[in-house]
Design a protein around this motif. Structure first.
Motif, short mmCIF file in Angstrom:
data_model
loop_
_atom_site.label_atom_id
_atom_site.label_comp_id
_atom_site.label_asym_id
_atom_site.label_seq_id
_atom_site.Cartn_x
_atom_site.Cartn_y
_atom_site.Cartn_z
N ASP A 131 20.80 -11.47 -51.85
CA ASP A 131 19.95 -12.62 -51.51
C ASP A 131 20.74 -13.92 -51.63
N ASP A 132 21.53 -14.04 -52.70
CA ASP A 132 22.34 -15.24 -52.90
C ASP A 132 23.37 -15.39 -51.79
N LEU A 178 27.22 -16.75 -38.87
CA LEU A 178 25.96 -16.14 -38.43
C LEU A 178 26.11 -14.64 -38.23
N MET A 179 27.22 -14.21 -37.66
CA MET A 179 27.44 -12.76 -37.49
C MET A 179 27.49 -12.06 -38.85
N THR A 195 23.18 -21.35 -45.37
CA THR A 195 23.44 -22.77 -45.63
C THR A 195 24.76 -23.20 -45.01
N ALA A 196 25.79 -22.39 -45.18
CA ALA A 196 27.11 -22.73 -44.62
C ALA A 196 27.05 -22.80 -43.10
N ALA A 197 26.34 -21.87 -42.47
CA ALA A 197 26.21 -21.87 -41.01
C ALA A 197 25.48 -23.12 -40.53
#
Length: 170
Positions: free
Chosen positions: A8-9, A31-32, A16-18
């Motif tokens: 989950d983390d 995203l991939m 968040t990074a995407a």
């Protein structure tokens, strides 16, 4: 349970990074990775589907996202979604062979899996709009019309075939 929290983390971190990156190729890679995580470790097929579709929104024709969606839809027997994906990919294809590949994939699914003859016929007709000389589509339509006794449709098909042949002869 602790391992689930870590997945989950990681999913939250990737999401968040995407969202925060402005570099398109990095965003797609993130995203991939998120899609694979959602599908394989978190069992979130719907979320994975949405993420892979988001990748296609960023980079239409992205081969890994397409492959992931095809595998996901096949594994989950989401045949209508797979047909729709192939129709969308056909519309987005940059060349005739690409269009035909995806149209024929949709035809095969409609005919053999979804069992929707009318939509298969409509899709074979789309093939003939893209490639009027295509024998495979012609033969498929001929088979449908013969079996169903659709004589008017058969006559129209043959008339179109003659027009194509005459145009090719000129």
């Amino acid at each position: 349970a602790e391992a689930a929290y870590r997945w989950d983390d990681l999913a939250e971190l990737l999401e968040t990074a995407a969202a925060d990156t402005t570099e398109p190729s990095l965003r797609v890679s993130l995203l991939m990775a998120l899609g694979r995580l959602e599908e394989t470790h978190r069992g979130q097929d719907g979320k994975a589907r949405d993420v892979y579709r988001e990748v296609l929104g960023e980079q239409p024709g992205h081969p890994e996202a397409i492959d992931a969606l095809v595998k996901l839809f096949t594994r989950t027997a989401a045949w209508e979604a797979l047909v729709q994906l192939h129709l969308e990919l056909s519309a987005d294809a940059e060349d005739v062979p690409g269009q035909l590949e995806h149209l024929f994939q949709a035809c095969q699914l409609l005919e053999d899996v979804v069992d929707d003859k009318e939509r298969a016929i409509a899709t074979y007709r789309q093939v003939l709009e893209v490639a009027p000389e295509n024998r495979q589509a012609f033969k498929a339509l001929e088979r449908f019309f013969t079996v169903d006794g659709r004589h008017a449709d058969m006559a129209d098909l043959l008339r179109d075939r003659i027009e194509v042949a005459e145009a090719d002869a000129q």
